[in-house]
Design a protein around this motif. Structure first.
Motif, PDB file in Angstrom:
ATOM      1  N   GLY A 186      42.851  47.190  19.937  1.00 27.09           N
ATOM      2  CA  GLY A 186      42.236  47.184  21.344  1.00 27.09           C
ATOM      3  C   GLY A 186      43.216  47.272  22.589  1.00 27.09           C
ATOM      4  O   GLY A 186      42.589  46.997  23.729  1.00 27.09           O
ATOM      5  N   LYS A 187      44.379  47.508  22.335  1.00 28.78           N
ATOM      6  CA  LYS A 187      45.477  47.730  23.328  1.00 28.78           C
ATOM      7  C   LYS A 187      45.217  48.562  24.317  1.00 28.78           C
ATOM      8  O   LYS A 187      44.772  48.447  25.484  1.00 28.78           O
ATOM      9  CB  LYS A 187      46.730  47.953  22.869  1.00 28.78           C
ATOM     10  N   SER A 188      44.738  50.034  23.899  1.00 27.95           N
ATOM     11  CA  SER A 188      44.530  51.064  24.849  1.00 27.95           C
ATOM     12  C   SER A 188      42.950  50.742  25.589  1.00 27.95           C
ATOM     13  O   SER A 188      43.077  51.295  26.650  1.00 27.95           O
ATOM     14  CB  SER A 188      44.481  52.427  24.165  1.00 27.95           C
ATOM     15  N   THR A 189      42.090  50.295  24.989  1.00 32.34           N
ATOM     16  CA  THR A 189      40.910  49.975  25.676  1.00 32.34           C
ATOM     17  C   THR A 189      40.872  49.038  26.634  1.00 32.34           C
ATOM     18  O   THR A 189      40.299  48.871  27.922  1.00 32.34           O
ATOM     19  CB  THR A 189      39.799  49.454  24.422  1.00 32.34           C
ATOM     20  N   THR A 190      41.912  47.685  26.486  1.00 30.64           N
ATOM     21  CA  THR A 190      42.197  46.647  27.163  1.00 30.64           C
ATOM     22  C   THR A 190      42.857  47.686  28.744  1.00 30.64           C
ATOM     23  O   THR A 190      42.652  47.182  29.719  1.00 30.64           O
ATOM     24  CB  THR A 190      43.080  45.716  26.580  1.00 30.64           C
ATOM     25  N   MET A 191      43.671  48.449  28.363  1.00 35.29           N
ATOM     26  CA  MET A 191      44.486  49.248  29.575  1.00 35.29           C
ATOM     27  C   MET A 191      43.395  50.028  30.408  1.00 35.29           C
ATOM     28  O   MET A 191      43.511  50.118  31.720  1.00 35.29           O
ATOM     29  CB  MET A 191      45.493  50.204  28.937  1.00 35.29           C
ATOM     30  N   LYS A 192      42.604  50.731  29.597  1.00 33.27           N
ATOM     31  CA  LYS A 192      41.628  51.503  30.336  1.00 33.27           C
ATOM     32  C   LYS A 192      40.664  50.737  30.901  1.00 33.27           C
ATOM     33  O   LYS A 192      39.971  51.023  32.029  1.00 33.27           O
ATOM     34  CB  LYS A 192      40.722  52.251  29.009  1.00 33.27           C
ATOM     35  N   ALA A 193      40.276  49.553  30.254  1.00 37.34           N
ATOM     36  CA  ALA A 193      39.330  48.622  31.121  1.00 37.34           C
ATOM     37  C   ALA A 193      40.084  48.206  32.451  1.00 37.34           C
ATOM     38  O   ALA A 193      39.282  48.167  33.677  1.00 37.34           O
ATOM     39  CB  ALA A 193      39.018  47.314  30.202  1.00 37.34           C
ATOM     40  N   ILE A 194      41.148  47.808  32.687  1.00 32.29           N
ATOM     41  CA  ILE A 194      41.732  47.411  33.670  1.00 32.29           C
ATOM     42  C   ILE A 194      41.869  48.618  34.849  1.00 32.29           C
ATOM     43  O   ILE A 194      41.623  48.589  36.038  1.00 32.29           O
ATOM     44  CB  ILE A 194      43.188  47.134  33.519  1.00 32.29           C
ATOM     45  N   ALA A 195      42.119  49.810  34.340  1.00 27.12           N
ATOM     46  CA  ALA A 195      42.345  51.139  34.955  1.00 27.12           C
ATOM     47  C   ALA A 195      41.140  51.745  35.519  1.00 27.12           C
ATOM     48  O   ALA A 195      40.887  52.704  36.319  1.00 27.12           O
ATOM     49  CB  ALA A 195      43.163  52.203  34.263  1.00 27.12           C
ATOM     50  N   GLY A 196      39.771  51.140  35.056  1.00 25.29           N
ATOM     51  CA  GLY A 196      38.502  51.580  35.262  1.00 25.29           C
ATOM     52  C   GLY A 196      38.015  52.752  34.567  1.00 25.29           C
ATOM     53  O   GLY A 196      37.002  53.330  34.847  1.00 25.29           O
ATOM     54  N   LEU A 197      38.684  53.168  33.312  1.00 24.34           N
ATOM     55  CA  LEU A 197      38.221  54.213  32.639  1.00 24.34           C
ATOM     56  C   LEU A 197      37.271  53.743  31.500  1.00 24.34           C
ATOM     57  O   LEU A 197      36.709  54.728  30.571  1.00 24.34           O
ATOM     58  CB  LEU A 197      39.547  54.903  32.087  1.00 24.34           C
ATOM     59  N   ALA A 198      37.206  52.422  31.090  1.00 26.76           N
ATOM     60  CA  ALA A 198      36.296  52.018  30.128  1.00 26.76           C
ATOM     61  C   ALA A 198      36.012  50.845  30.579  1.00 26.76           C
ATOM     62  O   ALA A 198      35.885  49.483  30.439  1.00 26.76           O
ATOM     63  CB  ALA A 198      37.121  51.574  28.890  1.00 26.76           C
ATOM     64  N   PRO A 199      34.605  51.014  31.846  1.00 28.20           N
ATOM     65  CA  PRO A 199      34.213  49.621  32.567  1.00 28.20           C
ATOM     66  C   PRO A 199      33.683  48.619  31.560  1.00 28.20           C
ATOM     67  O   PRO A 199      32.650  48.969  30.668  1.00 28.20           O
ATOM     68  CB  PRO A 199      33.247  50.338  33.389  1.00 28.20           C
ATOM     69  N   PRO A 200      33.826  47.491  31.675  1.00 23.21           N
ATOM     70  CA  PRO A 200      33.227  46.383  30.858  1.00 23.21           C
ATOM     71  C   PRO A 200      31.841  46.287  31.015  1.00 23.21           C
ATOM     72  O   PRO A 200      31.156  46.555  32.153  1.00 23.21           O
ATOM     73  CB  PRO A 200      33.960  45.083  31.396  1.00 23.21           C
ATOM     74  N   ARG A 201      31.205  45.841  29.951  1.00 20.07           N
ATOM     75  CA  ARG A 201      29.764  45.547  30.025  1.00 20.07           C
ATOM     76  C   ARG A 201      29.535  44.107  30.477  1.00 20.07           C
ATOM     77  O   ARG A 201      28.603  43.715  31.118  1.00 20.07           O
ATOM     78  CB  ARG A 201      29.002  45.868  28.594  1.00 20.07           C
ATOM     79  N   ARG A 202      30.482  43.263  30.066  1.00 21.96           N
ATOM     80  CA  ARG A 202      30.514  41.896  30.456  1.00 21.96           C
ATOM     81  C   ARG A 202      32.056  41.520  30.879  1.00 21.96           C
ATOM     82  O   ARG A 202      32.994  42.271  30.527  1.00 21.96           O
ATOM     83  CB  ARG A 202      29.714  41.059  29.397  1.00 21.96           C
TER      84      ARG A 202
END
Length: 243
Positions: free
Chosen positions: A49-65
């Motif tokens: 889940g490392k890359s997804t965490t990075m993408k969440a911070i960068a706005g590329l994988a917006p969190p659902r919650r």
């Protein structure tokens, strides 16, 4: 004013972050913070889940919650270019250089002042910090080796004068000499006071670079602490980081 220790403000702050790709949940309540000037290693096996965490911070994988904050401001629902303008620099795992453009064009495309007007990184300073790129400045980026592309991707990110750096797997698949150079570069950047988050499978690469570590496994945070505490914790290293 009351006495007591003063902690640095959190530059990156995640709280209860859930991320889904379609119907599949990838992150489960992820929460951690990176303070001003800290170099944090986000460690975990491939697929943790490392890359997804990075993408969440960068706005590329917006969190659902949950929420993501950058320098105290909520960025959870912001577009990636807005987050970049707020001072975030991101080098993704697959580098994403512009292959049909020269090295120098790749750098110039990314040139902008930082959010506070900082303009420390320009072509001259980039070529001082990345002497490897000087003889390659007119070469098409698609014709560079993997290590050269990684150097270019980091240099291009710096041309935006960010205050926060996200580096996703910067050592992956590279020759040891290039990994060593990237490590030296990160140490140099650390001394300038920028805040750095490095996602890595390679724990040994991070041990001499990071001040602190967060370990992720199956989309959940399983350890947060100093690098010294991680070195002393055989159980965490064996369960979550042993390859």
């Amino acid at each position: 004013m009351s006495g007591g220790s003063v902690t640095s403000p959190a530059v990156i702050e995640l709280s209860g972050v859930d991320v889904f790709y379609g119907a599949s949940q990838i992150l489960f309540g992820v929460g951690f913070s990176v303070e001003q000037g800290q170099t944090m290693a986000l460690l975990g096996r491939n697929g943790a889940g490392k890359s997804t965490t990075m993408k969440a911070i960068a706005g590329l994988a917006p969190p659902r919650r949950g929420s993501v904050r950058l320098n105290g401001a909520e960025t959870t629902r912001q577009k990636p270019h807005r987050i970049a303008c707020a001072g975030l620099g991101f080098v993704p795992e697959d580098r994403q250089v512009f292959p049909q453009h020269s090295v120098e064009d790749n750098l110039l495309i990314a040139a902008k002042k930082g959010p506070d007007g900082r303009d420390e990184w320009n072509l001259e300073r980039i070529y001082e910090a990345f002497p490897l790129l000087v003889p390659l400045r007119q070469r098409m980026a698609g014709r560079l080796s993997g290590g050269e592309q990684q150097m270019l991707a980091i240099a291009r990110m710096l041309m935006g004068n960010p205050s926060v750096l996200l580096l996703d797997e910067p050592s992956e698949g590279l020759a040891p000499i290039i990994v060593q150079r990237i490590g030296e570069l990160i140490r140099t950047l650390r001394q300038t006071g920028v805040t750095i988050l490095i996602a890595e499978q390679n724990m040994h690469f991070c041990l001499g670079l990071a001040t602190d570590a967060t370990v992720i496994d199956k989309g959940q945070i399983v350890f947060k602490g100093s690098i010294a505490a991680l070195k002393a914790n055989d159980d965490i290293r064996q369960r979550y980081l042993a390859l």
